[in-house]
Design a protein around this motif. Structure first.
Motif, PDB file in Angstrom:
ATOM      1  N   MET A   1     -15.981 -30.101 -21.113  1.00  0.00           N
ATOM      2  CA  MET A   1     -17.288 -30.680 -20.725  1.00  0.00           C
ATOM      3  C   MET A   1     -17.010 -31.779 -19.570  1.00  0.00           C
ATOM      4  O   MET A   1     -18.153 -32.522 -19.560  1.00  0.00           O
ATOM      5  CB  MET A   1     -18.130 -30.890 -21.760  1.00  0.00           C
ATOM      6  CG  MET A   1     -18.497 -29.983 -22.958  1.00  0.00           C
ATOM      7  SD  MET A   1     -19.599 -30.110 -24.153  1.00  0.00           S
ATOM      8  CE  MET A   1     -19.327 -28.903 -25.273  1.00  0.00           C
ATOM      9  N   GLY A   2     -16.065 -32.016 -19.141  1.00  0.00           N
ATOM     10  CA  GLY A   2     -15.892 -32.901 -17.965  1.00  0.00           C
ATOM     11  C   GLY A   2     -15.544 -34.168 -18.587  1.00  0.00           C
ATOM     12  O   GLY A   2     -15.684 -35.279 -17.953  1.00  0.00           O
ATOM     13  N   MET A   3     -15.124 -34.494 -19.601  1.00  0.00           N
ATOM     14  CA  MET A   3     -14.784 -35.645 -19.930  1.00  0.00           C
ATOM     15  C   MET A   3     -13.308 -35.859 -20.465  1.00  0.00           C
ATOM     16  O   MET A   3     -12.733 -34.795 -21.026  1.00  0.00           O
ATOM     17  CB  MET A   3     -15.722 -36.189 -21.406  1.00  0.00           C
ATOM     18  CG  MET A   3     -15.361 -35.353 -22.780  1.00  0.00           C
ATOM     19  SD  MET A   3     -16.235 -35.806 -24.083  1.00  0.00           S
ATOM     20  CE  MET A   3     -17.458 -34.357 -23.687  1.00  0.00           C
ATOM     21  N   PRO A   4     -12.763 -37.067 -20.363  1.00  0.00           N
ATOM     22  CA  PRO A   4     -11.289 -37.305 -20.557  1.00  0.00           C
ATOM     23  C   PRO A   4     -11.205 -37.356 -22.121  1.00  0.00           C
ATOM     24  O   PRO A   4     -12.065 -37.987 -22.838  1.00  0.00           O
ATOM     25  CB  PRO A   4     -11.054 -38.809 -20.064  1.00  0.00           C
ATOM     26  CG  PRO A   4     -12.291 -39.381 -19.717  1.00  0.00           C
ATOM     27  CD  PRO A   4     -13.238 -38.207 -19.905  1.00  0.00           C
ATOM     28  N   ILE A   5     -10.227 -36.943 -22.766  1.00  0.00           N
ATOM     29  CA  ILE A   5      -9.819 -37.016 -24.095  1.00  0.00           C
ATOM     30  C   ILE A   5      -8.464 -37.427 -24.399  1.00  0.00           C
ATOM     31  O   ILE A   5      -7.575 -36.798 -23.866  1.00  0.00           O
ATOM     32  CB  ILE A   5      -9.925 -35.698 -24.888  1.00  0.00           C
ATOM     33  CG1 ILE A   5     -11.564 -35.245 -24.880  1.00  0.00           C
ATOM     34  CG2 ILE A   5      -9.760 -35.665 -26.334  1.00  0.00           C
ATOM     35  CD1 ILE A   5     -11.738 -33.905 -25.345  1.00  0.00           C
ATOM     36  N   GLY A   6      -8.327 -38.377 -25.258  1.00  0.00           N
ATOM     37  CA  GLY A   6      -7.199 -39.055 -25.404  1.00  0.00           C
ATOM     38  C   GLY A   6      -6.633 -39.158 -26.854  1.00  0.00           C
ATOM     39  O   GLY A   6      -7.702 -39.462 -27.691  1.00  0.00           O
ATOM     40  N   ALA A 113     -12.905 -39.611 -27.079  1.00  0.00           N
ATOM     41  CA  ALA A 113     -13.304 -38.553 -26.269  1.00  0.00           C
ATOM     42  C   ALA A 113     -14.618 -39.189 -25.246  1.00  0.00           C
ATOM     43  O   ALA A 113     -15.816 -39.184 -26.067  1.00  0.00           O
ATOM     44  CB  ALA A 113     -13.729 -37.353 -26.799  1.00  0.00           C
ATOM     45  N   GLY A 114     -14.527 -39.723 -24.067  1.00  0.00           N
ATOM     46  CA  GLY A 114     -15.308 -40.159 -23.284  1.00  0.00           C
ATOM     47  C   GLY A 114     -16.091 -41.421 -24.008  1.00  0.00           C
ATOM     48  O   GLY A 114     -17.176 -41.466 -23.890  1.00  0.00           O
ATOM     49  N   GLY A 115     -15.475 -42.004 -24.917  1.00  0.00           N
ATOM     50  CA  GLY A 115     -15.956 -43.246 -25.475  1.00  0.00           C
ATOM     51  C   GLY A 115     -16.403 -43.104 -26.965  1.00  0.00           C
ATOM     52  O   GLY A 115     -16.871 -43.936 -27.441  1.00  0.00           O
ATOM     53  N   ASP A 116     -16.399 -41.883 -27.422  1.00  0.00           N
ATOM     54  CA  ASP A 116     -16.722 -41.329 -28.710  1.00  0.00           C
ATOM     55  C   ASP A 116     -15.533 -41.326 -29.487  1.00  0.00           C
ATOM     56  O   ASP A 116     -14.533 -40.713 -29.016  1.00  0.00           O
ATOM     57  CB  ASP A 116     -17.626 -40.270 -28.900  1.00  0.00           C
ATOM     58  CG  ASP A 116     -18.893 -40.617 -28.572  1.00  0.00           C
ATOM     59  OD1 ASP A 116     -19.465 -41.640 -28.219  1.00  0.00           O
ATOM     60  OD2 ASP A 116     -19.756 -39.362 -28.325  1.00  0.00           O
ATOM     61  N   VAL A 117     -15.219 -42.139 -30.728  1.00  0.00           N
ATOM     62  CA  VAL A 117     -14.035 -42.130 -31.232  1.00  0.00           C
ATOM     63  C   VAL A 117     -13.953 -41.928 -32.771  1.00  0.00           C
ATOM     64  O   VAL A 117     -14.927 -42.066 -33.503  1.00  0.00           O
ATOM     65  CB  VAL A 117     -13.563 -43.710 -31.336  1.00  0.00           C
ATOM     66  CG1 VAL A 117     -12.264 -44.040 -31.809  1.00  0.00           C
ATOM     67  CG2 VAL A 117     -13.535 -44.148 -29.580  1.00  0.00           C
ATOM     68  N   VAL A 118     -13.037 -41.191 -33.230  1.00  0.00           N
ATOM     69  CA  VAL A 118     -12.447 -40.998 -34.570  1.00  0.00           C
ATOM     70  C   VAL A 118     -11.216 -41.740 -34.835  1.00  0.00           C
ATOM     71  O   VAL A 118     -10.346 -41.659 -33.830  1.00  0.00           O
ATOM     72  CB  VAL A 118     -12.519 -39.439 -34.731  1.00  0.00           C
ATOM     73  CG1 VAL A 118     -11.650 -39.242 -36.218  1.00  0.00           C
ATOM     74  CG2 VAL A 118     -13.598 -38.857 -34.821  1.00  0.00           C
TER      75      VAL A 118
END
Length: 236
Positions: A1-6, A113-118
């Protein structure tokens, strides 16, 4: 959805992360509203029915309906009449990625994921994961730094995408808040709560104080920082 995921694995050797990215690619192909050929896009246009979709689509939309009732309609999978469960799907997808990492043997990791974190476990025995919450106006600065273990952090606001969160009752962008950050056990729920509270505008901070098991930080349009009583324990 266009967001970076690390994904940050803390000394986890031999963990195969490719199935995690396979999962995220499948979620994108199924749920992305940016893809005309996704199941959700086709469902929204009436080209297919729920029965034609993978069972996860029904699972997600059922949960979205429950959250819509819980938030008095401020969280909705149909903002402005268009099918868009993205406010839940992002957190749900990352939570699913965390489940798959754990199944692969990882015990200490952080997914962003775009600033949302687990965050699961600890990066080291003597410290917790540190999560920075970007300032909603000064994007090169942090509004807060959190220390978390086995928790999720979700933030909603304008940021790069501009006024993409609408008040479902009016169809207009809400006013009164610059950002909402929610901390709790489940990222999908935290993400939906953050979206709902932001959509509520000035009423959002009071609503976050009613949430069980989740803490919140709201930054108002007049730059006040309002937090629930339990939020302080998450600060680094």
């Amino acid at each position: 959805m266009g967001m970076p995921i690390g994904i940050d694995l803390a000394d986890e050797r031999g963990v195969d992360i490719e199935p995690v990215f396979d999962w995220l690619r499948w979620v994108d192909a199924t749920f992305s509203t940016y893809r005309d050929d996704s199941d959700v896009s086709r469902l929204g246009r009436g080209e297919i029915t729920i029965a034609d979709c993978p069972p996860e689509v029904d699972e997600v939309l059922t949960r979205c309906l429950a959250l819509e009732r819980e938030t008095d309609g401020f969280f909705s999978a149909r903002p402005a009449g268009r099918l868009d469960p993205s406010g839940y799907v992002k957190g749900w997808a990352v939570a699913g990625a965390a489940t798959r990492l754990a199944a692969a043997g990882a015990t200490r990791f952080c997914i962003n994921a775009g600033g949302d974190v687990v965050a699961r476990g600890r990066p080291a025995p003597d410290r917790l994961w540190r999560v920075g919450v970007r300032h909603p106006e000064a994007l090169d600065e942090l509004a807060a730094v959190l220390s978390v273990e086995d928790l999720a952090v979700a933030t909603s606001g304008a940021y790069e995408r501009g006024a993409h969160i609408l008040d479902p009752h009016t169809g207009a962008p809400p006013s009164g808040l610059l950002s909402v950050t929610i901390v709790g056990p489940d990222l999908a729920t935290a993400d939906a709560y953050a979206t709902a509270a932001f959509a509520m505008g000035a009423a959002g901070p009071a609503w976050t104080a009613t949430l069980e098991g989740y803490d919140a930080m709201c930054i108002t349009s007049d730059r006040r920082v309002l937090t629930t009583p339990g939020f302080a324990r998450h600060r680094a």
